[in-house]
Design a protein around this motif. Structure first.
Motif, PDB file in Angstrom:
ATOM      1  N   LYS A 221       0.819  -1.214   0.000  1.00  0.00           N
ATOM      2  CA  LYS A 221       0.000   0.000   0.000  1.00  0.00           C
ATOM      3  C   LYS A 221       0.851   1.262   0.000  1.00  0.00           C
ATOM      4  CE  LYS A 221      -3.549   2.390   2.723  1.00  0.00           C
ATOM      5  NZ  LYS A 221      -4.339   2.364   3.971  1.00  0.00           N
ATOM      6  N   SER A 222       1.860   1.303   0.851  1.00  0.00           N
ATOM      7  CA  SER A 222       2.684   2.508   0.941  1.00  0.00           C
ATOM      8  C   SER A 222       3.522   2.718  -0.313  1.00  0.00           C
ATOM      9  CB  SER A 222       3.591   2.441   2.182  1.00  0.00           C
ATOM     10  OG  SER A 222       4.490   1.343   2.105  1.00  0.00           O
ATOM     11  N   THR A 225       1.190   4.008  -2.999  1.00  0.00           N
ATOM     12  CA  THR A 225       0.815   5.381  -2.647  1.00  0.00           C
ATOM     13  C   THR A 225       1.931   6.354  -3.001  1.00  0.00           C
ATOM     14  OG1 THR A 225      -0.578   4.596  -0.821  1.00  0.00           O
ATOM     15  CG2 THR A 225       0.096   6.907  -0.762  1.00  0.00           C
ATOM     16  N   SER A 229       2.356   9.695  -6.242  1.00  0.00           N
ATOM     17  CA  SER A 229       2.677  11.122  -6.114  1.00  0.00           C
ATOM     18  C   SER A 229       2.865  11.727  -7.499  1.00  0.00           C
ATOM     19  CB  SER A 229       3.937  11.324  -5.270  1.00  0.00           C
ATOM     20  OG  SER A 229       5.063  10.714  -5.888  1.00  0.00           O
ATOM     21  N   THR A 246      -6.036  -3.247  -2.517  1.00  0.00           N
ATOM     22  CA  THR A 246      -5.096  -2.378  -1.797  1.00  0.00           C
ATOM     23  C   THR A 246      -4.762  -1.143  -2.626  1.00  0.00           C
ATOM     24  OG1 THR A 246      -4.143  -4.233  -0.579  1.00  0.00           O
ATOM     25  CG2 THR A 246      -2.779  -2.263  -0.792  1.00  0.00           C
ATOM     26  N   GLN A 249      -7.124   1.663  -2.157  1.00  0.00           N
ATOM     27  CA  GLN A 249      -6.824   2.446  -0.951  1.00  0.00           C
ATOM     28  C   GLN A 249      -5.671   3.413  -1.204  1.00  0.00           C
ATOM     29  OE1 GLN A 249      -6.134  -0.260   2.316  1.00  0.00           O
ATOM     30  NE2 GLN A 249      -7.851  -1.558   1.733  1.00  0.00           N
ATOM     31  N   SER A 250      -4.670   2.961  -1.946  1.00  0.00           N
ATOM     32  CA  SER A 250      -3.516   3.815  -2.256  1.00  0.00           C
ATOM     33  C   SER A 250      -3.933   5.014  -3.088  1.00  0.00           C
ATOM     34  CB  SER A 250      -2.453   3.006  -3.003  1.00  0.00           C
ATOM     35  OG  SER A 250      -1.921   1.980  -2.202  1.00  0.00           O
ATOM     36  N   ALA A 252      -6.795   6.493  -3.068  1.00  0.00           N
ATOM     37  CA  ALA A 252      -7.475   7.435  -2.174  1.00  0.00           C
ATOM     38  C   ALA A 252      -6.471   8.172  -1.287  1.00  0.00           C
ATOM     39  CB  ALA A 252      -8.494   6.687  -1.317  1.00  0.00           C
ATOM     40  N   ASP A 253      -5.511   7.428  -0.727  1.00  0.00           N
ATOM     41  CA  ASP A 253      -4.530   8.041   0.169  1.00  0.00           C
ATOM     42  C   ASP A 253      -3.659   9.062  -0.556  1.00  0.00           C
ATOM     43  OD1 ASP A 253      -5.501   6.440   2.148  1.00  0.00           O
ATOM     44  OD2 ASP A 253      -3.774   5.081   2.222  1.00  0.00           O
ATOM     45  N   ALA A 254      -3.387   8.805  -1.830  1.00  0.00           N
ATOM     46  CA  ALA A 254      -2.517   9.698  -2.594  1.00  0.00           C
ATOM     47  C   ALA A 254      -3.272  10.878  -3.196  1.00  0.00           C
ATOM     48  CB  ALA A 254      -1.831   8.911  -3.701  1.00  0.00           C
ATOM     49  N   GLY A 255      -4.586  10.861  -3.082  1.00  0.00           N
ATOM     50  CA  GLY A 255      -5.376  11.908  -3.720  1.00  0.00           C
ATOM     51  C   GLY A 255      -5.255  11.843  -5.229  1.00  0.00           C
TER      52      GLY A 255
END
Length: 338
Positions: A221-222, A225, A229, A246, A249-250, A252-255
């Motif tokens: 995930k990280s 994400t 960028s 997963t 989710q990434s 969403a987390d990264a916008g």
């Protein structure tokens, strides 16, 4: 019966396999995935059972801990074992060296047949030769469509990963994608590499590959994400259903505005396709791979049958699942058969 001397063309024509007892009603037996090795009994299954002598077949895969894809493969294998009066011994390890040792264990147990995945075929070449020398028929499934004949396997059940990747690349073109990333969860796995290479061959845009540690989902995930960028990435292509979920989710987390597509399917993924959080999946029918691998060894042992004529693999995919057909697939995915 050694089919290794036959040659074949670089491209494969699909082979349609028909199970010997298709009229029987099959009920897959679920089994625990804990540990590296387990014996799966056909006792208590509601499927009809063959009256042929009891056989023992080893299924040896490169499954990593927690990868639910293999639950579907095992369910198919167990259903075939129940029908065919087969004692099924399952073992797995993502390490090619350990997988080779597991095959050697099966040889030492004098099993009647071995079904094996060829994610890293070079490491299995010698031990497969030992199985053949011992008179044990060996078939391949899932990984190794380009290598199974070189290693002298009798049959192969799976999809051509390059062809599947090429199909996905064309699908990205149709979607208007320009900059995609292909996420590989296991470095050195020939089938996964072929998928991304196939995408790259037909995709008109830019394709990057991203290696992640598939056994550590928080790390997956990280890593995705961080890659997102780069806001120019408009598609994330994963090579397994858990990694697709997963990746959502990434995103969403990264916008990020990137869309997610994937290879392979499971119950949760069909729900994500219905909701629109995942665009589509390439299904290779893992249940069918497990079922046919075991059934083929029973057919060979009892009838002298083999599928594909010793020349071609039995292709179980690729097939696309998207919003237009996911409802038809979801029912079977919920049962663990797609």
């Amino acid at each position: 019966m050694d089919r290794s001397a036959h040659s074949r063309s670089r491209r494969f024509a699909p082979v349609v396999a028909i199970a010997a007892a298709a009229a029987l009603t099959l009920a897959g037996c679920s089994s625990s995935s804990g540990g590296k090795k387990s014996e799966e009994s056909a006792d208590g299954a509601s499927a009809g059972k063959a009256s042929t002598p009891r056989m023992t077949i080893a299924l040896v895969t490169h499954q990593s801990a927690g990868d639910t894809f293999w639950d579907i493969v095992r369910k198919g294998a167990t259903a075939a074992a129940a029908k065919d009066n087969v004692k099924l011994i399952y073992s797995a390890d993502p390490s090619a060296a350990t997988q080779a040792n597991l095959i050697q264990n099966a040889i030492d147990q004098k099993v009647d047949g071995i079904a094996v995945t060829l994610a890293k075929p070079d490491a299995l070449k010698d031990v497969i030769a030992k199985a053949k020398k011992a008179g044990i028929p060996v078939v391949g499934l899932n990984s190794g469509v380009s290598e199974w004949q070189k290693l002298g396997l009798m049959e192969f059940f799976g999809q051509d990963e390059t062809v599947a990747g090429e199909a996905l690349g064309k699908r990205l073109n149709e979607a208007g994608a320009k900059n995609a990333v292909c996420v590989i969860q296991e470095q050195g796995n020939i089938g996964l590499t072929q998928r991304c290479d196939g995408v790259d061959k037909t995709f008109d845009g830019k394709l990057q590959t991203l290696n992640v540690n598939g056994t550590d989902m928080p790390s997956v995930k990280s890593t995705i994400t961080a890659k997102l960028s780069d806001k120019s990435i408009d598609y994330v292509v994963t090579l397994g259903a858990p990694f697709a979920l997963t990746a959502v989710q990434s995103v969403a987390d990264a916008g990020s505005k990137a869309k997610v597509a994937t290879f392979d399917l499971n119950k949760d993924l069909t729900g994500a396709i219905s909701k629109g959080t995942i665009e589509f999946a390439v299904d290779q029918q893992p249940y069918l791979q497990g079922y046919l691998a075991i059934d083929s060894l029973w057919l060979y042992k009892n009838n002298g049958n083999y599928m594909g004529g010793g020349e071609q693999p039995v292709l179980t995919g690729p097939a696309f699942v998207d919003k237009t057909n996911v409802d038809k697939v979801a029912e079977f995915a919920s049962k663990g058969t797609r």
